[in-house]
Design a protein around this motif. Structure first.
Motif, mmCIF file in Angstrom:
data_model
loop_
_atom_site.group_PDB
_atom_site.id
_atom_site.type_symbol
_atom_site.label_atom_id
_atom_site.label_comp_id
_atom_site.label_asym_id
_atom_site.label_seq_id
_atom_site.Cartn_x
_atom_site.Cartn_y
_atom_site.Cartn_z
ATOM 1 N N MET A 1 0.850 -1.197 0.000
ATOM 2 C CA MET A 1 0.000 0.000 0.000
ATOM 3 C C MET A 1 0.885 1.247 0.000
ATOM 4 O O MET A 1 1.936 1.266 0.643
ATOM 5 C CB MET A 1 -0.886 -0.009 1.245
ATOM 6 C CG MET A 1 -1.959 1.061 1.195
ATOM 7 S SD MET A 1 -2.943 1.144 2.691
ATOM 8 C CE MET A 1 -3.900 -0.349 2.563
ATOM 9 N N ARG A 2 0.452 2.248 -0.715
ATOM 10 C CA ARG A 2 1.236 3.473 -0.866
ATOM 11 C C ARG A 2 0.251 4.619 -1.004
ATOM 12 O O ARG A 2 -0.647 4.567 -1.849
ATOM 13 C CB ARG A 2 2.016 3.345 -2.183
ATOM 14 C CG ARG A 2 3.375 3.926 -2.203
ATOM 15 C CD ARG A 2 3.974 3.601 -3.566
ATOM 16 N NE ARG A 2 4.558 4.808 -4.147
ATOM 17 C CZ ARG A 2 5.765 5.254 -3.837
ATOM 18 N NH1 ARG A 2 6.524 4.578 -2.996
ATOM 19 N NH2 ARG A 2 6.227 6.363 -4.379
ATOM 20 N N PHE A 3 0.343 5.625 -0.137
ATOM 21 C CA PHE A 3 -0.567 6.765 -0.296
ATOM 22 C C PHE A 3 0.024 8.002 0.353
ATOM 23 O O PHE A 3 0.945 7.924 1.168
ATOM 24 C CB PHE A 3 -1.945 6.465 0.313
ATOM 25 C CG PHE A 3 -1.909 6.134 1.779
ATOM 26 C CD1 PHE A 3 -1.915 7.134 2.744
ATOM 27 C CD2 PHE A 3 -1.853 4.812 2.200
ATOM 28 C CE1 PHE A 3 -1.875 6.825 4.086
ATOM 29 C CE2 PHE A 3 -1.808 4.501 3.548
ATOM 30 C CZ PHE A 3 -1.818 5.499 4.492
ATOM 31 N N ALA A 183 -7.325 7.290 -2.682
ATOM 32 C CA ALA A 183 -8.019 6.778 -1.480
ATOM 33 C C ALA A 183 -6.971 6.291 -0.493
ATOM 34 O O ALA A 183 -5.893 5.831 -0.883
ATOM 35 C CB ALA A 183 -8.939 5.627 -1.874
ATOM 36 N N ASN A 184 -7.263 6.404 0.784
ATOM 37 C CA ASN A 184 -6.324 5.939 1.806
ATOM 38 C C ASN A 184 -7.134 5.400 2.978
ATOM 39 O O ASN A 184 -8.361 5.588 3.032
ATOM 40 C CB ASN A 184 -5.385 7.090 2.211
ATOM 41 C CG ASN A 184 -6.143 8.223 2.842
ATOM 42 O OD1 ASN A 184 -6.617 8.122 3.965
ATOM 43 N ND2 ASN A 184 -6.306 9.326 2.112
#
Ligand code: NAD
Length: 350
Positions: A1-3, A183-184
């Motif tokens: 995941m990356r945000f 989105a996070n």
């Protein structure tokens, strides 16, 4: 995941009767001459609130209009200078709050927003303004109000029809936040809770507009939806509504209400995780059917035709909407969007 997630720096004052603290909030911001901004139908309320601020109330400008026309902002700017205002208090729906943002962007003055609908504009650094038949969106930290007062009592008089459509306008922010390119985990939690709260509260609000507990739940859902809208980039649904409002003069909340289930239906195959969260929040197995059912249950309009769009406008709407599309989970083609708009025009559920 990356945000990457940027939280907005603002103060939220929530609860029944909290408008009584407006004077204290004006003082806290160091405003000496507050100017109230309202729509023409709320002129009396604006004048009364300005008078209630005593020496810190400079007057009110009852000019706010839907889609923030630039001509209206220029007129209001003149009035603001005449009144010698050094702070803005917008009381009303997205129209009053939009005028506050437009003036803050041009003057750098501090703003207090007091929302009376579920549109959510108060939580975003976004201004959508219209000029020469086109709606242009500006994102700037200057547009973000410093303080938001959510007084549930102010929403008790929101008519059932507008409560329904404005509530679906809020839900649209939350739905699109779930499949946003940025989105996070924080916005997704907020979005899911927003959809749950709105879906639970709106049928009660429409049946019993004076139900304070349901109104509080709806307003909380609207707040969370506004937070999502301010934090992520929106997609096809919002693009379509900007085009239909900005270029064809359709009413904001009603247009969101009609378009949302169709936009969701279009995006569902490309956004399975988001749709699973919408389904969970609505308490149904099929999120698209669930949203169509909720919309009918709360008496929202079902077709763009009943909002005044002409069938002859559908081709041009599809063309404008696809000329510079927003990021979207499912690729957007003119033909597919023309089909979506055609279904929304008649209110047909696929
Ligand atoms: P609105 O502000 O135009 O309000 C609709 C009507 O309802 C007005 O006549 C208003 O005076 C009246 N009203 C408002 N609150 C009431 C209440 N509690 N009781 C009785 N009447 C009431 O409509 P809206 O849907 O809230 O806002 C639409 C506008 O907001 C559009 O211009 C839209 O572009 C903008 N908007 C912007 C953002 C953003 O983030 N920039 C987000 C959402 C909406």
């Amino acid at each position: 995941m990356r945000f990457t997630y940027t939280a907005a720096p603002m103060r939220v004052v929530f609860g029944a009767g909290r408008l009584a603290e407006l004077g204290a909030e004006v003082e806290r911001l160091g405003i000496q001459r507050a100017v109230l901004l309202v729509t023409p139908t709320q002129a009396e309320r604006g004048a009364a609130l300005a008078a209630g601020l005593g020496p810190r109330g400079a007057g009110s400008i009852p000019l706010a209009a839907m889609h923030t026309p630039v001509e209206v902002t220029e007129q209001a700017l003149e009035a603001l200078r005449r009144l010698g205002g050094d702070g803005l208090v917008a009381v009303g729906g997205g129209s009053a709050i939009g005028l506050g943002k437009a003036l803050a962007l041009r003057t750098g003055l501090p703003q207090i927003a007091v929302p009376t609908t579920y549109a959510g504009s108060e939580m975003t650094p976004i201004l959508g303004q219209t000029q020469a038949g086109q709606k242009q969106t500006i994102r700037s930290a200057e547009a973000l109000p410093e303080v938001v007062i959510y007084d549930v009592e102010l929403t008790l008089g929101l008519p059932p029809a507008l409560s329904a459509t404005s509530g679906l306008n809020a839900m649209a922010h939350a739905v699109e936040a779930l499949y946003a390119p940025d989105a996070n985990p924080v916005t997704s939690l907020q979005a899911e809770e927003s959809i749950r709260a709105l879906a639970a509260a709106l049928p009660v609000v429409v049946a019993r507009p004076g139900d304070v507990a349901a109104r509080a739940e709806a307003l909380q859902g609207a707040w969370l939806a506004g937070v999502c809208l301010g934090a992520v980039n929106v997609s096809l649904h919002h693009k379509l509504c900007h085009v239909l409002g900005g270029s064809f003069g359709l009413p904001h909340a009603e247009t969101h209400a009609v378009v949302l289930p169709h936009a969701m239906e279009f995006n569902a195959p490309a956004a399975p995780e988001a749709m699973a969260r919408v389904a969970r929040a609505l308490g149904v197995s099929d999120p698209v059917a669930g949203l169509f059912a909720l919309s009918r249950r709360i008496g929202a309009p079902q077709s763009l035709a009943e909002l005044g769009l002409r069938e002859a406008d559908l081709d041009r709407a599809a063309e404008i909407a696809t000329a510079s599309p927003y990021p979207n989970p499912r690729p957007v083609t003119r033909q597919a969007i023309r089909a979506l708009l055609g279904a929304a025009f008649t209110g047909a559920q696929a």
